[in-house]
Design a protein around this motif. Structure first.
Motif, short mmCIF file in Angstrom:
data_model
loop_
_atom_site.label_atom_id
_atom_site.label_comp_id
_atom_site.label_asym_id
_atom_site.label_seq_id
_atom_site.Cartn_x
_atom_site.Cartn_y
_atom_site.Cartn_z
N HIS A 157 0.97 -1.23 -0.01
CA HIS A 157 0.00 -0.06 0.12
C HIS A 157 1.00 1.12 -0.02
N ASP A 161 6.02 5.19 4.85
CA ASP A 161 7.00 3.93 5.24
C ASP A 161 7.01 2.84 4.30
N HIS A 162 6.17 2.99 3.14
CA HIS A 162 6.34 1.63 2.50
C HIS A 162 6.60 1.77 1.07
N ASP A 267 0.60 -4.42 7.08
CA ASP A 267 0.05 -3.74 8.44
C ASP A 267 -1.12 -4.05 8.88
N HIS A 270 0.20 -3.32 14.00
CA HIS A 270 1.25 -2.15 13.94
C HIS A 270 2.20 -2.36 15.45
N PHE A 313 5.60 -6.35 9.13
CA PHE A 313 6.14 -5.21 8.72
C PHE A 313 6.65 -4.31 9.89
N HIS A 314 5.78 -4.29 10.95
CA HIS A 314 5.79 -3.50 11.98
C HIS A 314 6.15 -4.17 13.18
ZN LIG Z 1 3.04 0.87 7.56
#
Ligand SMILES: [Zn+2]
Length: 341
Positions: A157, A161-162, A267, A270, A313-314
């Protein structure tokens, strides 16, 4: 206001400095004396940081988890919804020995080598002025992967940060990589008025974010390949898995090799405890909050049943682990580090 005379030490320092300066003026210039010229006083070098590239395997796939950032979001629980549950969230964090003053936010980039192809899944913040983020490029260099060698880039998305790391100096960072994302994600950002009406996130930065994303997609246009949920690439090794809610075109990915697989849930979480304790607890970055919670509930119910190896991812780097049931909710079971493949 009274001006105090300089303390003796300062006066002595001044005298010493003056004498040194006078002596220096009397001496021949270093270029004539054969002495090396001293470098001008520079600001101290930035602290040394590890590459943070963790190597692991998914069947025949050689993979790395690269840390692009580890931030401490100062808004803390102010970012979490529903607001009425913040006291319960705080109590839960305290009970687990977690920080309550800030929300830690890791940024983990998955890189996978599949034969002669190299795939990257999102690209982090990009190198910028903030030394606390944008570490991807230096870590890729430490594992010997030049940006030109990457053949497939996946975008879950288009939050900063991506997507930001996919563009460097108005050019694609990975010039030879096809950039795969869901058509719905691109359509959202290019629509005349992207709809944030259900999102609880701060509205102020949105116009700038929309403008920035449109410019990035324009730069990346020649590399873009658009997809739908369920599409499979790289001989079936990578599949788009539905993950909508965080954004309208938010996608998860499954990597598969032989009997092994990895579900990259991007995501869908988080934080490594809050969203697991109660999947209804959500960060206000979600565009479609109700759908994001529904997606997480379905995902965690499935993963806690199948015990499929997962990647966040987080979540705390390197971000590998499994989702398990615990109490009324779930828990994240991080995988132990291993240096062998
Ligand atoms: Zn993110």
């Amino acid at each position: 206001m009274l001006t105090a005379p300089p303390p003796p030490a300062s006066r002595r320092q001044f005298l010493t400095t003056s004498v040194a300066a006078a002596l220096a003026a009397a001496l021949p210039h270093p270029i004539f004396s054969g002495e090396p010229i001293a470098a001008p006083a520079a600001s101290p070098p930035p602290p040394t940081r590890n590459g943070f590239a963790y190597r692991f395997a998914i069947g025949e796939i050689e993979a790395w988890s690269i840390s692009d950032a580890n931030l401490a979001l100062k808004e803390g629980l102010g970012l979490m919804e529903p607001a009425a549950d913040r006291p319960a969230m705080r109590a839960d964090l305290l009970a687990r020995g977690e920080r309550t003053d800030v929300l830690p936010l890791y940024v983990n980039i998955l890189v996978a080598k599949l034969g002669s192809e190299i795939a990257i899944f999102d690209a982090g913040f990009g190198a910028g002025k903030n030394p606390e983020s944008g570490w991807l490029s230096s870590s890729l260099a430490t594992i010997g992967i030049a940006p030109e060698k990457i053949t497939h880039a996946f975008l879950s998305h288009a939050h900063g940060d991506h997507i930001n790391g996919f563009v460097t100096g108005n050019k694609p960072t990975f010039p030879n990589a096809a950039l795969h994302c869901l058509r719905d994600e691109l359509d959202f950002w290019r629509s005349p008025a992207p709809d944030f009406s259900r999102s609880l996130r701060a509205q102020g930065p949105l116009p700038g974010m929309i403008k920035s994303n449109r410019a990035k997609f324009d730069i990346l246009e020649p590399n873009l390949q658009l997809h739908r949920d369920g599409d499979a690439l790289l001989g079936g090794a990578v599949t788009f898995i539905p993950g909508r809610g965080h954004t309208v075109g938010h996608s998860l990915f499954r990597l598969r090799s032989g009997q092994e697989s990895l579900l990259h849930f991007m995501d869908a979480a988080h934080h490594h405890t809050l969203m697991f304790t109660n999947p209804s607890w959500a960060i206000n970055y979600d565009h479609e909050p109700a759908q994001a919670v529904a997606t997480r509930k379905k995902l965690f119910a499935e993963l806690s049943t199948t015990h499929e190896r997962s990647y966040g991812f987080h979540l705390p780097w390197p971000g590998l682990g499994r989702v398990a049931r615990a109490d009324a909710g779930y828990t994240w079971q991080p995988e132990r580090w291993s240096w062998g493949l």
